[in-house]
Design an enzyme around this catalytic site. Structure first.
Site, PDB file in Angstrom:
ATOM      1  N   SER A 139       4.803 -10.369  -9.822  1.00  0.00           N
ATOM      2  CA  SER A 139       4.184 -10.750 -11.510  1.00  0.00           C
ATOM      3  C   SER A 139       4.968 -10.297 -12.585  1.00  0.00           C
ATOM      4  O   SER A 139       5.411 -11.239 -13.516  1.00  0.00           O
ATOM      5  CB  SER A 139       2.260 -10.613 -11.468  1.00  0.00           C
ATOM      6  OG  SER A 139       1.795 -11.480 -10.736  1.00  0.00           O
TER       7      SER A 139
ATOM      8  N   ASN B  35       7.031  20.657   6.017  1.00  0.00           N
ATOM      9  CA  ASN B  35       7.776  20.723   6.465  1.00  0.00           C
ATOM     10  C   ASN B  35       8.667  22.116   7.478  1.00  0.00           C
ATOM     11  O   ASN B  35       9.380  22.172   6.535  1.00  0.00           O
ATOM     12  CB  ASN B  35       8.678  19.625   7.130  1.00  0.00           C
ATOM     13  CG  ASN B  35       8.289  18.151   7.234  1.00  0.00           C
ATOM     14  OD1 ASN B  35       7.554  18.119   8.552  1.00  0.00           O
ATOM     15  ND2 ASN B  35       8.461  17.495   6.674  1.00  0.00           N
TER      16      ASN B  35
ATOM     17  N   CYS C  23      10.271  25.743   8.321  1.00  0.00           N
ATOM     18  CA  CYS C  23      11.335  25.502   8.887  1.00  0.00           C
ATOM     19  C   CYS C  23      11.809  26.800   9.884  1.00  0.00           C
ATOM     20  O   CYS C  23      11.980  26.401  10.756  1.00  0.00           O
ATOM     21  CB  CYS C  23      12.965  25.729   7.463  1.00  0.00           C
ATOM     22  SG  CYS C  23      12.615  24.369   6.913  1.00  0.00           S
TER      23      CYS C  23
ATOM     24  N   CYS D 272       5.597  -2.140  -8.763  1.00  0.00           N
ATOM     25  CA  CYS D 272       5.421  -0.516  -8.198  1.00  0.00           C
ATOM     26  C   CYS D 272       6.465   0.411  -8.583  1.00  0.00           C
ATOM     27  O   CYS D 272       7.604   0.317  -8.692  1.00  0.00           O
ATOM     28  CB  CYS D 272       5.118  -0.768  -6.875  1.00  0.00           C
ATOM     29  SG  CYS D 272       6.460  -1.286  -5.917  1.00  0.00           S
TER      30      CYS D 272
ATOM     31  N   GLY E 181      10.201  21.585   2.832  1.00  0.00           N
ATOM     32  CA  GLY E 181       9.178  21.837   2.470  1.00  0.00           C
ATOM     33  C   GLY E 181       8.931  20.736   2.261  1.00  0.00           C
ATOM     34  O   GLY E 181       9.229  19.195   1.575  1.00  0.00           O
ATOM     35  N   GLU E 182       7.468  20.715   1.125  1.00  0.00           N
ATOM     36  CA  GLU E 182       6.572  19.480   0.094  1.00  0.00           C
ATOM     37  C   GLU E 182       7.489  18.686  -1.158  1.00  0.00           C
ATOM     38  O   GLU E 182       6.779  19.745  -1.685  1.00  0.00           O
ATOM     39  CB  GLU E 182       5.386  19.995   0.076  1.00  0.00           C
ATOM     40  CG  GLU E 182       4.326  19.562  -0.531  1.00  0.00           C
ATOM     41  CD  GLU E 182       3.281  19.848  -0.520  1.00  0.00           C
ATOM     42  OE1 GLU E 182       2.705  19.764  -1.647  1.00  0.00           O
ATOM     43  OE2 GLU E 182       2.763  19.924   0.390  1.00  0.00           O
TER      44      GLU E 182
ATOM     45  N   PRO F 221       1.300  -7.094  -1.730  1.00  0.00           N
ATOM     46  CA  PRO F 221      -0.444  -8.077  -2.522  1.00  0.00           C
ATOM     47  C   PRO F 221       0.462  -8.647  -3.110  1.00  0.00           C
ATOM     48  O   PRO F 221       1.220  -9.310  -4.231  1.00  0.00           O
ATOM     49  CB  PRO F 221      -0.808  -7.655  -3.589  1.00  0.00           C
ATOM     50  CG  PRO F 221      -0.685  -5.472  -2.989  1.00  0.00           C
ATOM     51  CD  PRO F 221       0.600  -6.170  -2.524  1.00  0.00           C
ATOM     52  N   THR F 222       0.073 -10.291  -3.129  1.00  0.00           N
ATOM     53  CA  THR F 222       0.281 -11.548  -4.228  1.00  0.00           C
ATOM     54  C   THR F 222      -0.841 -12.077  -4.265  1.00  0.00           C
ATOM     55  O   THR F 222      -0.898 -13.135  -4.326  1.00  0.00           O
ATOM     56  CB  THR F 222       0.942 -12.730  -3.176  1.00  0.00           C
ATOM     57  OG1 THR F 222      -0.185 -12.422  -1.659  1.00  0.00           O
ATOM     58  CG2 THR F 222       2.186 -12.288  -1.646  1.00  0.00           C
TER      59      THR F 222
END
Length: 846
Positions: free
Chosen positions: A36, A235, A237, A53, A370-371, A517-518
């Site tokens: 859109s 994750n 280490c 997005c 990591g995060e 999504p459409t």
């Protein structure tokens, strides 16, 4: 125009015009339509961006949080939607070191983002759309799961990021660890089944939360540049006995704390974060220089490339013979990997230093693994093929798919979306930089249900699943080939050498296919939405506008066309379909009609999930698919859908039970009846003749309180009474008011259970401060509301009393409790010697 992007790669004006005409014809004929924002903004010179997005980071500090609020407002103003991962925010009541206060937690900031969205309309045309995600191992996960039950958060869809450890614990009926993201330490444990049941219950009631399977996403093409980061994954280490280089010498990894100085490839730097995980699978890596490390599969070494550069590579992507970077006493070098073998289970640690993102482990250069968010500030440009347009009728009347024409449009669509990246006026410079480094595009499909109608194939059958496999495989093959051809023409995306495609044919875009999504563009194209079955053969679409709500009525064009061709069309039939929304229960129809023209609620959830899984197998990014359920679906149906999505390899799942929200965008049929009534009672629960309960004695700053909690036969809290001081005093009036309001909250109709409502009451009353707190340490009571919160928490088992209760103050230490003083507010306004006076401030009415 979009085609002007061609001119940046040496195309002549005539060639650009030719491409522009091809783009125009493709869209006008309804074969392909972009998302859109591109449709609304491109070519208008209004400065508004073209992407649908965006992913925005939410860091664990006030500046970072409100930078994201500002960025989201700018994106919404220019027509985009935003996704946020709140997993990095410290949990509620965690320590804020800079102020000594307590953190309010992710959900409180989710409400801030929701309020900001409410104030900004997207490009003056639509309200901002948001997705909020929290990891299932965050300590505030239960509050997050229930945060939409009270109806206050209206501008967010939410999803729980479920890890493989959580799903494994769910299968085994075990508990799993909650991790404090600030410290990386275990903050508690929860039953995976109880958490899953909470997710299911909330989704059954409101449609939220969905689930995303975060570890599966990280291992899929949805994360094409894993060397640059993971999608909000933790994750850890190395094992705790690993030696880490610091200016003061080598120190064990398990002895290092945030704020400590460590050595990096650019000298000493302060450590920002330490992450810890328990029960992690580890591997021993032996090197040619005689050293070794014990690390996780996600540990990243800097590996020498053919061009002599050192780039971070996960251990599970390393090979025997790879040369990793070493760093001893400020001198760099290399060491070959000789052997990698499993080394059991261990507690592991990851250190994160933000400036260089490096640390030296036993002399080997490591990268923090990591995060960290997956490339924050990234956006994706989307567009969809209307696959129903490629159905062709042969001379014998049989319908088939024109694969050659589909290939032409696929290739043209990929070129269009790559040109969008060039011409898009991104709202923020950091977004422009990130997007052009990865050049994500998302070519998807719509009109799937219409195509099945035209081919005479039932949505809930294996023939439809087989066709989904074939069609999406075809789209993936041709779109990836076109992407590679564009790379030959224009060059690969800048991060290609760090991507999963670095050892194969260069690609122009890091991701190519997405089923998005459409809702809006499918209505413009006059086709069914995405890969969804028809929601209804006739439906209403409600659109909010400044002058009120418009109700648009749609009847499926494909159904009407086929009904005319097959000879069973009539005005009476259309009127009946308009009332019902489907053919279910309408007599006198051909046998095939009932089999083929099924609507979403005629199809069991298993076939919804199977379609999503079939398309996911050939899609780089996620597949947007809502598992629509009828109003009478049970929580067990929701749970089964979630489990099936996990079993079939989906990256995520969203369910929506018809009527679970008082107001919804699409409504079956066009009848004037209101939405189905929400489940549950619509009146305040009357008080039974008798109730059992407990009375607690609690010392407070304004005197001894007697708190009674009565429960129903089902052991649900029903009412609360609070008594402090003498009857008729202001002190007693305030106490009685607290009890009455809490009782009313427990008896009012709500999607929240009484237990959950009491938990929310406790959250609101807890830590309200007064002028004269009493006690010390953990037993410190700040005020009457704080004492009440502690007592209620004790009653429902949130806190446990240890040993004997604290003894009341000695007689000589007690302060006389009276009414509330209008001067100082203390409950020490007493009547003595024929006069009312305050024992605290001396005020009197004599």
């Amino acid at each position: 125009s979009i085609a002007a992007g061609e001119g940046r790669y040496g195309r002549s004006r005539a060639a650009v015009r030719e491409v522009a005409e091809a783009f125009y014809d493709m869209m006008v004929d309804g074969y392909f339509i972009p998302n859109s924002p591109t449709l609304m903004n491109a070519g208008k010179d209004n400065g508004l961006q073209y992407s649908a997005c965006y992913v925005l980071p939410v860091g664990d500090s006030m500046p970072e949080i409100f930078d994201s609020v500002k960025a989201a407002a700018i994106i919404h103003q220019s027509g985009g939607g935003t996704g946020f991962a709140f997993s990095r925010l410290r949990p509620k009541d965690d320590i804020v070191t800079s102020t000594g206060g307590r953190a309010s937690g992710p959900v409180s900031f989710l409400r801030v983002f929701n309020g900001a969205t409410e104030a900004v309309k997207q490009g003056g045309t639509r309200r901002g759309a948001n997705m909020g995600i929290l990891r299932v191992d965050h300590p505030d996960i239960l509050e997050f799961i229930d945060c939409k039950l009270d109806g206050g958060i209206t501008n967010f869809n939410i999803s729980v990021a479920a890890t493989e450890k959580f799903m494994d614990a769910l299968d085994k009926g075990e508990e799993y660890d909650l991790i404090n993201p600030r410290t990386g330490l275990v903050a508690g444990r929860l039953s995976a089944k109880e958490v899953f049941d909470r997710i299911v219950s909330a989704a059954w009631r409101t449609g939220d939360p969905g689930m995303v399977f975060i570890d599966r996403i990280n291992a899929s093409p949805a994360n094409p540049t894993p060397e640059l980061g993971q999608v909000e994954a933790t994750n850890p280490c190395v094992t705790g006995d690993t030696l880490v280089a610091t200016p003061g010498g080598w120190r064990r990894a398990d002895a290092i704390q945030p704020g400590d100085i460590i050595e990096t490839i650019e000298g000493p730097k302060p450590l920002q974060q330490v992450e810890v995980n328990f029960g992690t699978e580890v591997f021993r890596v032996d090197f040619a220089d005689g050293g070794h490390l014990v690390v996780t599969a996600a540990h990243q070494f800097y590996v020498r490339t053919d061009r002599g550069l050192f780039l971070p590579v996960r251990l599970d992507r390393c090979r025997i013979g790879d040369e990793v970077q070493t760093f001893h006493a400020g001198v760099g070098g290399m060491a070959k990997i000789l052997k990698i073998e499993a080394a059991g289970i261990a507690t592991t640690y990851d250190l994160y230093e933000p400036q260089t993102d490096t640390w030296i482990t036993e002399g080997y250069v490591s990268r923090g693994c990591g995060e960290q968010p997956l490339l924050p500030n990234e956006a994706c440009n989307l567009g969809s093929l209307n696959v129903a347009k490629f159905a062709r009728k042969a001379d014998d009347g049989e319908m088939s798919i024109d694969w050659d024409e589909m290939e032409r449009v696929v290739r043209l669509g990929v070129r269009f979306l790559d040109d969008v990246i060039e011409m898009n006026p991104y709202p923020l410079p950091q977004i422009d930089e990130t997007v052009k480094s990865n050049r994500r595009i998302g070519l998807g499909i719509m009109g799937w249900a219409d195509l099945l109608f035209l081919l005479g194939i039932s949505y809930d059958g294996q023939e439809a699943i087989d066709l989904a496999d074939r069609l999406m495989s075809f789209v993936k093959d041709k779109s990836h080939d076109q992407c590679a051809r564009l790379a030959e023409e224009r060059g690969p995306f800048p991060n290609w050498s760090k991507s999963i495609y670095k050892d194969v044919r260069p690609m122009r875009n890091s991701t190519v296919t997405t089923i998005a999504p459409t809702g809006t563009i499918s209505m413009i194209a006059g086709c069914s939405s995405g890969i969804e079955p028809i929601f209804a053969l006739a439906f209403q679409h409600r659109v909010k506008q400044p002058d009120g709500e418009r109700v648009l009525t749609f009847v499926n064009e494909t159904f009407e066309q086929i009904a005319r061709e097959k000879g069973f069309f009539s005005d009476a039939l259309m009127a009946e379909v308009a009332k019902r929304g489907s053919l279910h229960g309408i007599p006198g129809l051909p046998e095939d009609a009932g089999r083929v023209f099924k609507t979403s609620h005629d199809i069991s959830f298993e076939w919804h999930v199977r379609h999503q899984a079939a398309f996911q197998r050939y899609t780089d990014n996620g597949v947007s698919k809502t598992i629509n359920l009828p109003n009478d679906a049970t929580e067990e149906d929701v749970a089964a859908a979630y489990r099936l999505a996990w079993a079939l390899g989906c990256l995520g799942i969203t369910v929506f039970r018809d009527g679970c929200k008082g107001e919804q965008v699409l409504n079956v049929g066009v009848k004037k009846d209101k939405a189905l009534p929400a489940a549950g009672q619509a009146v305040i629960k009357p008080r039974p003749h008798s109730l059992a309960g407990k009375t607690y004695r609690k010392e407070t700053p304004i005197g001894t309180a007697f708190i009674t909690v009565n429960q129903t036969e089902e052991n649900e809290p029903f009412e609360v009474f609070v008594q402090v001081g003498k009857g008729g005093s202001d002190t007693m009036a305030v106490a009685e008011a607290l009890g009455r309001l809490i009782s009313l909250t427990l008896r009012m109709p709500s999607a929240l259970s009484p237990q959950r409502r009491l938990e929310e009451v406790i959250s609101q009353l807890s830590r309200i401060g007064g002028a004269q707190p009493m006690g010390f340490g953990a037993g410190k009571i700040l005020s009457l509301p704080d004492a009440l919160a502690r007592t209620l928490a004790e009653h429902i088992g949130q806190v446990k009393t240890e040993g004997a209760p604290p003894s009341p103050p000695k007689l000589e230490e007690r302060r006389r409790i009276g009414d509330l003083c209008k001067e100082c507010g203390q409950a020490t306004f007493v009547y003595e010697e024929g006069c009312k006076k305050c024992l605290s401030c001396g005020f009197n009415e004599c």
